[in-house]
Design a protein around this motif. Sequence first.
Motif, PDB file in Angstrom:
ATOM      1  N   LYS A  61       0.820  -1.213   0.000  1.00 25.89           N
ATOM      2  CA  LYS A  61       0.000   0.000   0.000  1.00 25.89           C
ATOM      3  C   LYS A  61       0.857   1.268   0.000  1.00 25.89           C
ATOM      4  O   LYS A  61       0.346   2.360   0.252  1.00 25.89           O
ATOM      5  N   ASP A  62       2.153   1.107  -0.265  1.00 24.23           N
ATOM      6  CA  ASP A  62       2.995   2.298  -0.316  1.00 24.23           C
ATOM      7  C   ASP A  62       2.671   3.122  -1.560  1.00 24.23           C
ATOM      8  O   ASP A  62       2.046   2.626  -2.506  1.00 24.23           O
ATOM      9  N   VAL A  63       3.071   4.365  -1.556  1.00 22.96           N
ATOM     10  CA  VAL A  63       2.833   5.271  -2.685  1.00 22.96           C
ATOM     11  C   VAL A  63       4.138   5.969  -3.019  1.00 22.96           C
ATOM     12  O   VAL A  63       4.830   6.491  -2.129  1.00 22.96           O
ATOM     13  N   PHE A  64       4.470   5.975  -4.292  1.00 26.76           N
ATOM     14  CA  PHE A  64       5.702   6.631  -4.737  1.00 26.76           C
ATOM     15  C   PHE A  64       5.363   8.039  -5.219  1.00 26.76           C
ATOM     16  O   PHE A  64       4.489   8.227  -6.064  1.00 26.76           O
ATOM     17  N   PHE A  65       6.050   9.017  -4.675  1.00 25.55           N
ATOM     18  CA  PHE A  65       5.812  10.416  -5.025  1.00 25.55           C
ATOM     19  C   PHE A  65       6.978  10.953  -5.842  1.00 25.55           C
ATOM     20  O   PHE A  65       8.148  10.762  -5.491  1.00 25.55           O
TER      21      PHE A  65
ATOM     22  N   GLN B 217      12.679   7.141 -15.307  1.00 24.37           N
ATOM     23  CA  GLN B 217      13.729   6.419 -14.581  1.00 24.37           C
ATOM     24  C   GLN B 217      13.409   6.348 -13.092  1.00 24.37           C
ATOM     25  O   GLN B 217      13.555   5.301 -12.453  1.00 24.37           O
ATOM     26  N   ALA B 218      12.946   7.467 -12.548  1.00 26.22           N
ATOM     27  CA  ALA B 218      12.575   7.487 -11.127  1.00 26.22           C
ATOM     28  C   ALA B 218      11.405   6.543 -10.872  1.00 26.22           C
ATOM     29  O   ALA B 218      11.395   5.789  -9.884  1.00 26.22           O
ATOM     30  N   TYR B 219      10.429   6.566 -11.773  1.00 28.48           N
ATOM     31  CA  TYR B 219       9.249   5.696 -11.621  1.00 28.48           C
ATOM     32  C   TYR B 219       9.655   4.228 -11.608  1.00 28.48           C
ATOM     33  O   TYR B 219       9.153   3.435 -10.803  1.00 28.48           O
ATOM     34  N   GLN B 220      10.582   3.856 -12.489  1.00 23.51           N
ATOM     35  CA  GLN B 220      11.003   2.463 -12.572  1.00 23.51           C
ATOM     36  C   GLN B 220      11.869   2.049 -11.382  1.00 23.51           C
ATOM     37  O   GLN B 220      11.728   0.936 -10.870  1.00 23.51           O
ATOM     38  N   ASN B 221      12.730   2.945 -10.934  1.00 20.69           N
ATOM     39  CA  ASN B 221      13.624   2.609  -9.819  1.00 20.69           C
ATOM     40  C   ASN B 221      12.897   2.596  -8.481  1.00 20.69           C
ATOM     41  O   ASN B 221      13.268   1.844  -7.566  1.00 20.69           O
ATOM     42  N   ARG B 222      11.909   3.448  -8.354  1.00 18.22           N
ATOM     43  CA  ARG B 222      11.070   3.525  -7.146  1.00 18.22           C
ATOM     44  C   ARG B 222      11.924   3.670  -5.880  1.00 18.22           C
ATOM     45  O   ARG B 222      11.715   2.996  -4.873  1.00 18.22           O
TER      46      ARG B 222
END
Length: 531
Positions: free
Chosen positions: A410-414, A440-445
């Motif tokens: 349930k984590d969220v990446f901002f 790149q940021a979205y994929q690396n999380r």
Amino acid sequence: MNTIKTSTSLYQSLWDAANILRRQMDANDYKSYLLGLIFYKYLSDKLLLAVCDNLDETFESFSQAQALYRESDADVDVHDDLIEVLRDDLGYVIAPNLTYTNLVTAIYEGRFQLESLAQAFRDIEQSNEHFENLFEDIDLYSKKLGATSQKQNATISDVMKQLNALDLTLHSGDILGDAYEFLIGQFASDSGKKAGEFYTPQAVSHLMTQIVFLGREHQKGMTLYDPAMGSGSLLLNAKRYSRQASTVSYFGQEINTSTFNLARMNMMLHGVPVENQHLHNGDTLDADWPTAEPTDFDGVLMNPPYSLKWSAAPGFLQDPRFASFGVLAPKSKADFAFLLHGYYHLKHNGVMAIVLPHGVLFRGAAEKKIRQHLLEEGAIDTVIGLPANIFFNTSIPTTVIILKKDRTTKDVFFIDASKEFTKGKNQNTMTDAHIEKILQAYQNRQDMEKFAHLATFEEIVENDYNLNIPRYVDTYEEEPVIPLIDLAEKLQETDKAITETTASLETMLSQLIGTTPEAQAGLEAFRTKLK
């Protein structure tokens, strides 16, 4: 054959044709005329090319192709066979006397009548259901084209002559379709706030589509859905990122009939097979669509109108799109209604990307309850803050929200991409480099200082389910500390400037004399205060 072959000159020629209409009406009106005529010319040129192919003839100009078509018309047997083949291969037929080439010849010879063009439109529309009502927004007898029938005729004639220099059949479907997209983007820029109804800036489209296609580039039979599709540009980006583009099925709905027709033309100009197009003209929130299989999709892409008013009628609480949430989006802001509609139609292993105003991240009442429900489900995967002033219909910053149904956390990446833009005179833009950084940021999380943060569900609960990006990504920049010696020098410089300015003002005042005793007394009092 004098044709224009490069995409740059193609764009310029199309825009030159637009300039003929820009003098007489705004972009929201002239886009239908110009894009409709471009589409008609494309269909006509494509037909003449098919005529020559079927007759096994070569030609150096469309005038020669037109002559061959007219000659075939004189032989009943040849003509009937040819028409049947054309109808089967192209899905439409244009009579020899109604082709674009023939009508332009009539223009130059001074015998063109608008009714001939209107008849050509009707014939195409009646060819089959895929072309039905395609030109209905083009009023050839509108006063906007001219106060008299002669002026209306002259305006359309000028546009057709300008477009006649283009051989649209020389361009691949993508180049021609992209030129069409270029014009739609120009119309959006011209029409300002009205543009939001039919266009999403390409940089944002690229970002959202790439996210939806990550890991699915080679998937056959991918299904995409946009229930607020506008001109279809968001859906059509699939052709850039799918390695199986010919197998992608497009499902889209649009409430505005004029914009809906633009999307249909746009799909055809991009070479999307008609069997892969599933487009519907209707109100997404008022009546769910599609309700027949398929009803869920691999990817959902949306840029709905922001904070639109809707009925929020109590009956919607029984609507399966909204029922499980127990509340409805407020009447004054349908943002979450659009989001829940798209989420309802997402496959269990699908990916959804939607653009919305930042208010959906933190507003309270019913919207907070919906947001909390989604967060407790683990539905909200990523929140991306976009820069301000990159959309044509609003200068406010927006957010792309990524939703998924098959998550186990349930984590969220901002991601705070609010500074990822190139400043423009009227509009900010995002470059490929900006988009790549976000991807790149979205994929690396992973956390990135002042740019990205992976928030645990516990953090979100502590923030009372508020997803406002600054709560999670700290972009604060401390003011540089100025040494005291430098500060003292600046104060001395300021004092010196004040003394010099005051002295100069006193000199000017000393040269003034009041025209009355009262004025002189006021002047003396001002001088005393100044000292």
